[in-house]
Design an enzyme around this catalytic site. Structure first.
Site, PDB file in Angstrom:
ATOM      1  N   ASP A  32       0.828  -1.216   0.000  1.00  0.00           N
ATOM      2  CA  ASP A  32       0.000   0.000   0.000  1.00  0.00           C
ATOM      3  C   ASP A  32       0.860   1.263   0.000  1.00  0.00           C
ATOM      4  O   ASP A  32       1.996   1.266   0.469  1.00  0.00           O
ATOM      5  CB  ASP A  32      -0.909  -0.025   1.228  1.00  0.00           C
ATOM      6  CG  ASP A  32      -2.049   0.985   1.110  1.00  0.00           C
ATOM      7  OD1 ASP A  32      -2.403   1.361  -0.024  1.00  0.00           O
ATOM      8  OD2 ASP A  32      -2.573   1.396   2.155  1.00  0.00           O
ATOM      9  N   GLY A  33       0.250   2.342  -0.515  1.00  0.00           N
ATOM     10  CA  GLY A  33       0.890   3.651  -0.455  1.00  0.00           C
ATOM     11  C   GLY A  33       1.471   4.116  -1.786  1.00  0.00           C
ATOM     12  O   GLY A  33       2.113   5.167  -1.847  1.00  0.00           O
ATOM     13  N   TRP A  37       2.396   8.051  -2.554  1.00  0.00           N
ATOM     14  CA  TRP A  37       3.824   8.298  -2.820  1.00  0.00           C
ATOM     15  C   TRP A  37       3.969   9.111  -4.111  1.00  0.00           C
ATOM     16  O   TRP A  37       4.726  10.084  -4.176  1.00  0.00           O
ATOM     17  CB  TRP A  37       4.571   6.966  -2.950  1.00  0.00           C
ATOM     18  CG  TRP A  37       6.023   7.107  -3.270  1.00  0.00           C
ATOM     19  CD1 TRP A  37       7.047   7.219  -2.373  1.00  0.00           C
ATOM     20  CD2 TRP A  37       6.621   7.168  -4.578  1.00  0.00           C
ATOM     21  NE1 TRP A  37       8.249   7.341  -3.035  1.00  0.00           N
ATOM     22  CE2 TRP A  37       8.020   7.320  -4.389  1.00  0.00           C
ATOM     23  CE3 TRP A  37       6.125   7.114  -5.883  1.00  0.00           C
ATOM     24  CZ2 TRP A  37       8.910   7.415  -5.460  1.00  0.00           C
ATOM     25  CZ3 TRP A  37       7.008   7.209  -6.937  1.00  0.00           C
ATOM     26  CH2 TRP A  37       8.380   7.361  -6.721  1.00  0.00           C
ATOM     27  N   HIS A  49       2.732   2.766  -8.751  1.00  0.00           N
ATOM     28  CA  HIS A  49       2.662   1.321  -9.035  1.00  0.00           C
ATOM     29  C   HIS A  49       3.919   0.887  -9.791  1.00  0.00           C
ATOM     30  O   HIS A  49       4.495  -0.177  -9.525  1.00  0.00           O
ATOM     31  CB  HIS A  49       1.419   0.992  -9.864  1.00  0.00           C
ATOM     32  CG  HIS A  49       0.126   1.379  -9.209  1.00  0.00           C
ATOM     33  ND1 HIS A  49      -0.111   1.195  -7.865  1.00  0.00           N
ATOM     34  CD2 HIS A  49      -1.003   1.952  -9.706  1.00  0.00           C
ATOM     35  CE1 HIS A  49      -1.336   1.629  -7.566  1.00  0.00           C
ATOM     36  NE2 HIS A  49      -1.888   2.100  -8.665  1.00  0.00           N
ATOM     37  N   GLU A  79     -12.203  -5.399  -5.056  1.00  0.00           N
ATOM     38  CA  GLU A  79     -12.749  -4.054  -4.835  1.00  0.00           C
ATOM     39  C   GLU A  79     -12.033  -3.008  -5.698  1.00  0.00           C
ATOM     40  O   GLU A  79     -12.531  -1.896  -5.872  1.00  0.00           O
ATOM     41  CB  GLU A  79     -12.623  -3.654  -3.353  1.00  0.00           C
ATOM     42  CG  GLU A  79     -13.567  -4.415  -2.421  1.00  0.00           C
ATOM     43  CD  GLU A  79     -13.225  -5.890  -2.275  1.00  0.00           C
ATOM     44  OE1 GLU A  79     -12.027  -6.217  -2.162  1.00  0.00           O
ATOM     45  OE2 GLU A  79     -14.150  -6.719  -2.297  1.00  0.00           O
ATOM     46  N   ARG A  83     -11.814   1.627  -8.926  1.00  0.00           N
ATOM     47  CA  ARG A  83     -10.897   2.721  -9.301  1.00  0.00           C
ATOM     48  C   ARG A  83     -11.199   3.177 -10.731  1.00  0.00           C
ATOM     49  O   ARG A  83     -11.970   2.542 -11.441  1.00  0.00           O
ATOM     50  CB  ARG A  83      -9.457   2.246  -9.172  1.00  0.00           C
ATOM     51  CG  ARG A  83      -9.144   1.892  -7.731  1.00  0.00           C
ATOM     52  CD  ARG A  83      -7.682   1.726  -7.477  1.00  0.00           C
ATOM     53  NE  ARG A  83      -7.495   1.487  -6.050  1.00  0.00           N
ATOM     54  CZ  ARG A  83      -6.355   1.567  -5.415  1.00  0.00           C
ATOM     55  NH1 ARG A  83      -5.264   1.879  -6.072  1.00  0.00           N
ATOM     56  NH2 ARG A  83      -6.281   1.339  -4.113  1.00  0.00           N
ATOM     57  N   LEU A 143      10.798 -20.912  -2.735  1.00  0.00           N
ATOM     58  CA  LEU A 143       9.821 -19.942  -2.227  1.00  0.00           C
ATOM     59  C   LEU A 143       8.636 -19.936  -3.189  1.00  0.00           C
ATOM     60  O   LEU A 143       8.840 -20.021  -4.403  1.00  0.00           O
ATOM     61  CB  LEU A 143      10.468 -18.548  -2.180  1.00  0.00           C
ATOM     62  CG  LEU A 143       9.616 -17.376  -1.696  1.00  0.00           C
ATOM     63  CD1 LEU A 143      10.523 -16.334  -1.034  1.00  0.00           C
ATOM     64  CD2 LEU A 143       8.865 -16.672  -2.811  1.00  0.00           C
TER      65      LEU A 143
HETATM   66  C1  FPP Z   1      -1.969  -0.074  -3.181  1.00  0.00           C
HETATM   67  O1  FPP Z   1      -1.550   1.276  -3.253  1.00  0.00           O
HETATM   68  C2  FPP Z   1      -1.510  -0.778  -4.345  1.00  0.00           C
HETATM   69  C3  FPP Z   1      -2.331  -1.411  -5.234  1.00  0.00           C
HETATM   70  C4  FPP Z   1      -3.791  -1.441  -5.130  1.00  0.00           C
HETATM   71  C5  FPP Z   1      -1.775  -2.062  -6.389  1.00  0.00           C
HETATM   72  C6  FPP Z   1      -0.515  -2.837  -6.145  1.00  0.00           C
HETATM   73  C7  FPP Z   1       0.143  -2.942  -7.417  1.00  0.00           C
HETATM   74  C8  FPP Z   1       1.466  -2.868  -7.619  1.00  0.00           C
HETATM   75  C9  FPP Z   1       2.486  -2.756  -6.560  1.00  0.00           C
HETATM   76  C10 FPP Z   1       1.954  -2.812  -8.986  1.00  0.00           C
HETATM   77  C11 FPP Z   1       1.677  -3.972  -9.831  1.00  0.00           C
HETATM   78  C12 FPP Z   1       2.058  -5.258  -9.405  1.00  0.00           C
HETATM   79  C13 FPP Z   1       3.253  -5.827  -9.340  1.00  0.00           C
HETATM   80  C14 FPP Z   1       3.319  -7.229  -9.819  1.00  0.00           C
HETATM   81  C15 FPP Z   1       4.473  -5.197  -8.809  1.00  0.00           C
HETATM   82  P1  FPP Z   1      -2.644   2.374  -3.454  1.00  0.00           P
HETATM   83  O2  FPP Z   1      -2.779   2.619  -4.916  1.00  0.00           O
HETATM   84  O3  FPP Z   1      -3.896   1.973  -2.766  1.00  0.00           O
HETATM   85  O4  FPP Z   1      -1.960   3.582  -2.760  1.00  0.00           O
HETATM   86  P2  FPP Z   1      -2.647   4.703  -1.871  1.00  0.00           P
HETATM   87  O5  FPP Z   1      -3.140   4.019  -0.619  1.00  0.00           O
HETATM   88  O6  FPP Z   1      -1.524   5.629  -1.614  1.00  0.00           O
HETATM   89  O7  FPP Z   1      -3.750   5.297  -2.689  1.00  0.00           O
END
Ligand code: FPP
Length: 258
Positions: A32-33, A37, A49, A79, A83, A143
């Site tokens: 998350d984050g 960021w 991302h 969910e 977005r 793993l």
């Molecule tokens: C949460 O941050 C992140 C997600 C919902 C997506 C996670 C996806 C990735 C890390 C990239 C794609 C995947 C790989 C395989 C690396 P958020 O968007 O909810 O951030 P926020 O809380 O700051 O809004």
């Protein structure tokens, strides 16, 4: 089979020395984050991302370094369809490309890749890439990296209940025999062990519907760095917090009062 050792972290950091029984066998990660960021830097959310790719690979390397056997990564939840269409398309396409680009390297490290998630609505191209990675890496056992894409904990339990109901209706199983063990066999990845530690970056303290069944007795570790700033050192710090916890699994021990 011989495997390549992932390159060390650029800082030269090495994992903390912990007794093997204090290293969690299965870590579930809520990455998350990313959006915050990026926005704090005046960038679109998708750049967060993008940066998350490097973080995930370094965390996998760090998990191998310290001897974690299972990592489950929450890349897209049931969910997340709420977005914007542009962000949904980005995350799904990006997850597919991250797998395509890195599956050979992960394979060379001895990582088994598998998918947990719901099939309906998920892009066919993402499912095909997940299946290709799973096939390529199916004999690896250093793993297991479970990519949770179009995953929701409630959806998983509801899908298991529906499949059990269908088997009862068809006479394949008896409704009287439904048990926790049976439900577990109907989950998306029945072999996935219970989660020992949920690690969520980004400062929020929530489970967000992640591995609800498997995380019933997990220790929850929340850290403040946003996912794009996470790396294997952040993973090791989270594991050190976990190692200090007293896990009782519903049991209790008598302690003398002072
Ligand atoms: C949460 O941050 C992140 C997600 C919902 C997506 C996670 C996806 C990735 C890390 C990239 C794609 C995947 C790989 C395989 C690396 P958020 O968007 O909810 O951030 P926020 O809380 O700051 O809004």
């Amino acid at each position: 089979m011989s495997f390549l050792t992932p390159p060390p972290h650029a800082s030269g950091a090495t994992p903390p020395q912990l007794p093997a029984q204090l290293v969690p066998g299965h870590i579930a990660i809520v990455m998350d984050g990313n959006g915050r960021w990026a926005n704090e830097r005046g960038l679109p959310r998708t750049e967060g991302h993008r940066k998350g790719e490097e973080a995930l690979l370094d965390v996998v390397a760090g998990a191998l370094d310290i001897g974690v056997k299972h990592l489950s990564a929450y890349a897209f939840s049931t969910e997340n369809w709420r977005r914007s269409p542009a962000e949904v398309s980005f995350i799904l396409g990006f997850s597919r490309e991250v797998l395509r680009k890195h599956q050979d390297m992960l394979h060379s490290w001895g990582v088994r890749i598998q998918w947990a998630g719901r099939r309906p609505r998920l892009w066919g191209s993402v499912i095909r890439q997940l299946e290709e990675a799973a096939e390529l890496t199916k004999h690896n056992d250093r793993l297991t990296l479970t990519m949770c894409i179009n995953y929701g904990g409630r959806a998983e339990i509801a899908d298991a209940a529906a499949a059990i109901a269908a088997d009862v209706a068809a006479g394949r199983i008896s409704g009287r025999r439904v048990s926790e063990e049976m439900v577990a066999r109907y989950l998306y990845q029945p072999q996935l062990p219970d989660v020992d530690m949920v690690w969520r970056t980004g400062g929020e303290h929530r489970l967000s519907n992640f591995l609800l069944w498997q995380a019933a007795y997990a220790e929850l570790v929340f850290t403040d760095e946003p996912w794009p700033e996470a790396d294997r050192r952040a993973l090791w710090r989270a594991i050190e917090l976990y190692a200090r916890r007293d896990r009782r699994f519903g049991g209790a021990v008598e302690r003398a009062s002072k």
